[in-house]
Design a protein around this motif. Structure first.
Motif, PDB file in Angstrom:
ATOM      1  N   LEU A   1       0.708  -1.247   0.006  1.00 23.33           N
ATOM      2  CA  LEU A   1      -0.114   0.001  -0.161  1.00 23.33           C
ATOM      3  C   LEU A   1       0.837   1.345   0.054  1.00 23.33           C
ATOM      4  O   LEU A   1       0.680   2.160  -0.869  1.00 23.33           O
ATOM      5  CB  LEU A   1      -0.833   0.075   1.280  1.00 23.33           C
ATOM      6  N   GLY A   2       1.724   1.328   0.982  1.00 26.34           N
ATOM      7  CA  GLY A   2       2.569   2.538   0.980  1.00 26.34           C
ATOM      8  C   GLY A   2       3.884   2.595   0.525  1.00 26.34           C
ATOM      9  O   GLY A   2       4.518   3.690   0.040  1.00 26.34           O
ATOM     10  N   LYS A   3       4.635   1.407   0.552  1.00 25.09           N
ATOM     11  CA  LYS A   3       6.027   1.434  -0.025  1.00 25.09           C
ATOM     12  C   LYS A   3       5.819   0.945  -1.597  1.00 25.09           C
ATOM     13  O   LYS A   3       5.293  -0.102  -1.830  1.00 25.09           O
ATOM     14  CB  LYS A   3       6.761   0.612   0.654  1.00 25.09           C
ATOM     15  N   GLY A   4       6.823   1.862  -2.359  1.00 25.01           N
ATOM     16  CA  GLY A   4       6.959   1.337  -3.560  1.00 25.01           C
ATOM     17  C   GLY A   4       8.004   0.563  -3.909  1.00 25.01           C
ATOM     18  O   GLY A   4       8.570  -0.116  -2.693  1.00 25.01           O
ATOM     19  N   ILE A   5       8.612   0.132  -4.827  1.00 22.91           N
ATOM     20  CA  ILE A   5       9.563  -1.012  -5.142  1.00 22.91           C
ATOM     21  C   ILE A   5      10.754  -0.616  -4.547  1.00 22.91           C
ATOM     22  O   ILE A   5      11.717  -1.781  -4.105  1.00 22.91           O
ATOM     23  CB  ILE A   5       9.543  -1.574  -6.460  1.00 22.91           C
ATOM     24  N   SER A   6      11.421   0.592  -4.503  1.00 26.12           N
ATOM     25  CA  SER A   6      12.580   1.059  -4.003  1.00 26.12           C
ATOM     26  C   SER A   6      12.632   0.640  -2.496  1.00 26.12           C
ATOM     27  O   SER A   6      13.713   0.025  -2.103  1.00 26.12           O
ATOM     28  CB  SER A   6      12.859   2.548  -4.177  1.00 26.12           C
ATOM     29  N   GLU A   7      11.514   0.769  -1.579  1.00 24.02           N
ATOM     30  CA  GLU A   7      11.733   0.605  -0.177  1.00 24.02           C
ATOM     31  C   GLU A   7      11.481  -0.914  -0.015  1.00 24.02           C
ATOM     32  O   GLU A   7      11.835  -1.554   1.051  1.00 24.02           O
ATOM     33  CB  GLU A   7      10.623   1.461   0.629  1.00 24.02           C
ATOM     34  N   ALA A   8      10.336  -1.494  -0.939  1.00 24.27           N
ATOM     35  CA  ALA A   8       9.887  -3.010  -0.643  1.00 24.27           C
ATOM     36  C   ALA A   8      11.061  -3.827  -0.885  1.00 24.27           C
ATOM     37  O   ALA A   8      11.164  -4.950  -0.540  1.00 24.27           O
ATOM     38  CB  ALA A   8       8.673  -3.075  -0.997  1.00 24.27           C
ATOM     39  N   TYR A   9      11.716  -3.627  -2.188  1.00 23.23           N
ATOM     40  CA  TYR A   9      12.408  -5.043  -2.774  1.00 23.23           C
ATOM     41  C   TYR A   9      13.829  -4.369  -3.049  1.00 23.23           C
ATOM     42  O   TYR A   9      14.637  -5.300  -3.257  1.00 23.23           O
ATOM     43  CB  TYR A   9      11.687  -5.363  -3.905  1.00 23.23           C
TER      44      TYR A   9
ATOM     45  N   ILE B   1       3.702 -12.154   0.915  1.00 26.50           N
ATOM     46  CA  ILE B   1       4.519 -11.719   2.098  1.00 26.50           C
ATOM     47  C   ILE B   1       3.685 -10.840   2.687  1.00 26.50           C
ATOM     48  O   ILE B   1       3.157  -9.792   2.455  1.00 26.50           O
ATOM     49  CB  ILE B   1       5.725 -10.846   1.489  1.00 26.50           C
ATOM     50  N   ALA B   2       3.564 -11.296   4.060  1.00 24.73           N
ATOM     51  CA  ALA B   2       2.948 -10.666   5.072  1.00 24.73           C
ATOM     52  C   ALA B   2       1.214  -9.963   4.357  1.00 24.73           C
ATOM     53  O   ALA B   2       1.305  -8.756   4.126  1.00 24.73           O
ATOM     54  CB  ALA B   2       3.649  -9.507   5.590  1.00 24.73           C
TER      55      ALA B   2
ATOM     56  N   ILE C   1       5.097 -16.005   3.533  1.00 24.32           N
ATOM     57  CA  ILE C   1       6.273 -15.548   4.486  1.00 24.32           C
ATOM     58  C   ILE C   1       5.830 -14.537   5.354  1.00 24.32           C
ATOM     59  O   ILE C   1       5.035 -13.389   4.989  1.00 24.32           O
ATOM     60  CB  ILE C   1       7.269 -14.919   3.544  1.00 24.32           C
ATOM     61  N   TRP C   2       5.815 -14.432   6.609  1.00 27.69           N
ATOM     62  CA  TRP C   2       5.266 -13.820   7.483  1.00 27.69           C
ATOM     63  C   TRP C   2       6.071 -13.559   8.655  1.00 27.69           C
ATOM     64  O   TRP C   2       6.571 -14.334   9.294  1.00 27.69           O
ATOM     65  CB  TRP C   2       3.961 -14.344   8.152  1.00 27.69           C
TER      66      TRP C   2
ATOM     67  N   SER D   1       2.178  -7.450   1.212  1.00 24.43           N
ATOM     68  CA  SER D   1       1.092  -6.672   2.064  1.00 24.43           C
ATOM     69  C   SER D   1      -0.047  -6.713   1.176  1.00 24.43           C
ATOM     70  O   SER D   1      -0.762  -7.445   0.625  1.00 24.43           O
ATOM     71  CB  SER D   1       1.678  -5.279   2.391  1.00 24.43           C
ATOM     72  N   MET D   2      -0.530  -5.359   0.741  1.00 29.84           N
ATOM     73  CA  MET D   2      -1.641  -5.159  -0.171  1.00 29.84           C
ATOM     74  C   MET D   2      -1.132  -5.713  -1.465  1.00 29.84           C
ATOM     75  O   MET D   2      -2.046  -6.349  -2.095  1.00 29.84           O
ATOM     76  CB  MET D   2      -1.868  -3.673  -0.486  1.00 29.84           C
TER      77      MET D   2
END
Length: 331
Positions: free
Chosen positions: A48-56, A145-146, A248-249, A122-123
């Protein structure tokens, strides 16, 4: 009659920071990262809030790209993809992913239109479930993932921001305070997080709010139009599809609560393989525990392959084509 959707561009200085590439896809200037040249494809979808730069991108994407071709996509108004006044509902977001895959099919020698491993965080876990139900023939393995999507209670503040006008005003006036205040909730032990990382995480949120006008609009649109806690019937359908599913959680997740949500998803998808990370929160899986997550993804993705072969034998399957996409996009 309905008004045409309007694009919401980013500030040029912000756009220049993007680590990946841009293409106009479905009328939206879309940011994606394509890395590696492995024989099998892994597609990564953020939350929801993170784009790919932060998430992956800091750990998971480059780690997977050592042996795979990896595609990560920023969807509407998140990361470095421009915003839109179109609703961020399941139909629109699934269509956007499908259009990106079609766009890259020739460049990837067809990897994006043959069975691949699809990962959602997430989302994004709910979103990839919707995609997998729409295009099951494209899924080799599915990893959540979560994931959001189970019927968990919505707190009062969550109900308020979903309200038209009230939610918009709250975020316009207080978004730069509300979102950073949620950061501790995503971590097992916020006090132990590196202060430099804390500042980077906060600044990433503030920059999205300040320099990416579509961010708040599409964030709120997702809260209002996407089934963030209404995917149980969809999860249950995965049990009857032929591909393996893993979740994965972190066992200390308070955003998509581990105890209740993981048990419920396992009940809905009995074949699901659950991998639990100890002392890990919702955001920890993309930060302190990201390397472990990447290794689990790689191991699950490779399971069942011939150890003497670096490639995956592709059975005869229907490929995603323009007619599929147009059918999906039709009203």
């Amino acid at each position: 009659w309905a008004p045409a959707n309007i694009n919401i561009p980013m500030h040029p200085e912000f756009e220049a920071r993007a680590p990946g590439e841009f293409a106009v896809i479905g009328g939206i200037k879309t940011h994606f990262i394509l890395r590696g040249n492995g024989p099998r494809l892994v597609v990564l979808i953020h939350g929801l809030g993170k784009g790919i730069s932060e998430a992956y991108n800091p750990v998971i994407l480059p780690e997977l790209a050592k042996k795979h071709t990896v595609l990560a996509i920023d969807y509407f108004g998140r990361g470095f993809t421009e915003g839109t006044t179109a609703n961020c509902d399941m139909r629109q977001l699934v269509a956007h992913i499908a259009q990106v895959l079609l766009y890259l099919s020739e460049r990837t020698n067809g990897l994006t239109v043959k069975p691949f491993t699809l990962v959602g965080y997430s989302m994004g876990g709910a979103l990839v479930t919707g995609f997998a139900l729409q295009f099951p023939h494209l899924i080799r393995k599915l990893i959540l993932i979560a994931p959001a999507g189970t019927a968990i209670p919505i707190p009062l503040e969550g109900k308020l921001v979903k309200l038209p006008i009230i939610g918009d005003l709250l975020f316009q006036l207080l978004g730069n305070l509300i979102l950073p205040m949620q950061m501790p909730k995503g971590h097992y032990d916020w006090d132990s997080v590196d202060p430099v990382l804390k500042e980077e995480l906060k600044q990433a949120i503030l920059d999205q709010i300040k320099y990416h006008p579509g961010y708040i609009h599409n964030f709120l649109s997702s809260l209002r139009h996407f089934p963030l806690n209404d995917m149980e019937k969809d999860f249950a359908q995965l049990e009857h599809l032929p591909f393996p599913v893993m979740a994965i959680w972190g066992d200390s997740d308070r955003v998509c609560p581990y105890a209740e949500s993981s048990a419920r998803i396992k009940q809905l998808i009995p074949k699901l393989e659950l991998y639990t990370i100890k002392n890990s929160g919702h955001d920890d899986v993309s930060e302190k525990d990201a390397l472990e997550v990447a290794k689990v993804i790689a191991e699950f993705e490779a399971r069942g392959l011939d150890p003497d072969s670096s490639d995956l034998p592709i059975e005869d399957v229907d490929e995603l084509d323009e007619s599929d996409d147009q059918t999906m996009l039709a009203e």
